[in-house]
Write a protein that holds these residues in place. Structure first.
Motif, PDB file in Angstrom:
ATOM      1  N   LYS A  39      37.986  18.502  18.616  1.00  0.00           N
ATOM      2  CA  LYS A  39      36.810  17.714  19.007  1.00  0.00           C
ATOM      3  C   LYS A  39      37.207  16.502  19.863  1.00  0.00           C
ATOM      4  O   LYS A  39      36.544  16.190  20.842  1.00  0.00           O
ATOM      5  CB  LYS A  39      36.069  17.254  17.745  1.00  0.00           C
ATOM      6  N   GLY A  90      40.447  18.103  22.603  1.00  0.00           N
ATOM      7  CA  GLY A  90      40.226  19.384  23.266  1.00  0.00           C
ATOM      8  C   GLY A  90      41.291  20.416  22.977  1.00  0.00           C
ATOM      9  O   GLY A  90      41.369  21.450  23.634  1.00  0.00           O
ATOM     10  N   ASP A  91      42.147  20.156  21.965  1.00  0.00           N
ATOM     11  CA  ASP A  91      43.246  21.065  21.648  1.00  0.00           C
ATOM     12  C   ASP A  91      43.583  20.946  20.160  1.00  0.00           C
ATOM     13  O   ASP A  91      44.108  19.914  19.724  1.00  0.00           O
ATOM     14  CB  ASP A  91      44.460  20.721  22.501  1.00  0.00           C
TER      15      ASP A  91
END
Length: 175
Positions: free
Chosen positions: A59, A62-63
């Motif tokens: 969240k 992004g990873d």
């Protein structure tokens, strides 16, 4: 991603003189206390029911593979005991640990000085402090969970630099 940057060491697992190259899982990199104290790098966050380090990393960064940053930032070495439980896990834990979750865990009194107020655990006997507040087993465990829910997250704008610094520090390993 996390373990790929750990240095390798020669290790003889059988004691027969035949060494194999293995990851040094004992290698650790710590954050400098001045970095931890600098609020500019971090945001505080309350972990919500069922969230994992992976879901928060996805969240925020992004990873999900960057979950190790969250663990490192909060000195979490055991995700099963240091990370907050889901509500269902917590209820099961309390019921397994205590025969009476509503039983007395301890009593507390409040002590104030200026603008600061602190709760003091006085144990299971309130004879000397008859107005002390009773804390149940359930309330005690809930407070412990609430402490675990408050974590610090590295600001996403610093993640790339942080990962690069981590790689450099891991390469500096002597063993």
């Amino acid at each position: 991603m996390y373990f790929e940057h750990f240095p390798t060491i020669p290790y003889d697992s059988e004691g027969n003189g035949k060494f194999k190259s293995v990851k040094n899982l004992l290698r650790r990199v710590g954050l400098a206390s001045k970095v931890k104290a600098n609020a500019m790098f971090f945001d505080t966050y309350d972990v919500k029911n069922g969230e994992t380090p992976e879901s928060i990393a996805f969240k925020l960064y992004g990873d999900s593979e960057l979950h190790w940053i969250i663990m490192l930032m909060n000195d979490i070495t055991d995700r099963y005991h240091d990370w907050p439980m889901s509500e269902a896990q917590f209820l099961q834990f309390v019921n397994d640990k205590y025969s009476n979750p509503d039983g007395t865990h301890h009593y507390e009194i409040s002590q104030s000085s200026g603008d600061t107020s602190k709760k003091i655990n006085i144990g299971t006997d309130n004879t000397d402090y008859p107005t002390a507040t009773l804390i149940t087993n359930f309330e005690h465990e809930q407070e412990e969970q609430d402490k675990k829910r408050k974590i610090r997250l590295l600001d996403p704008s610093f993640v790339t630099d942080f990962v690069e610094e981590f790689k450099i520090l891991m390469k500096e390993s002597i063993i």
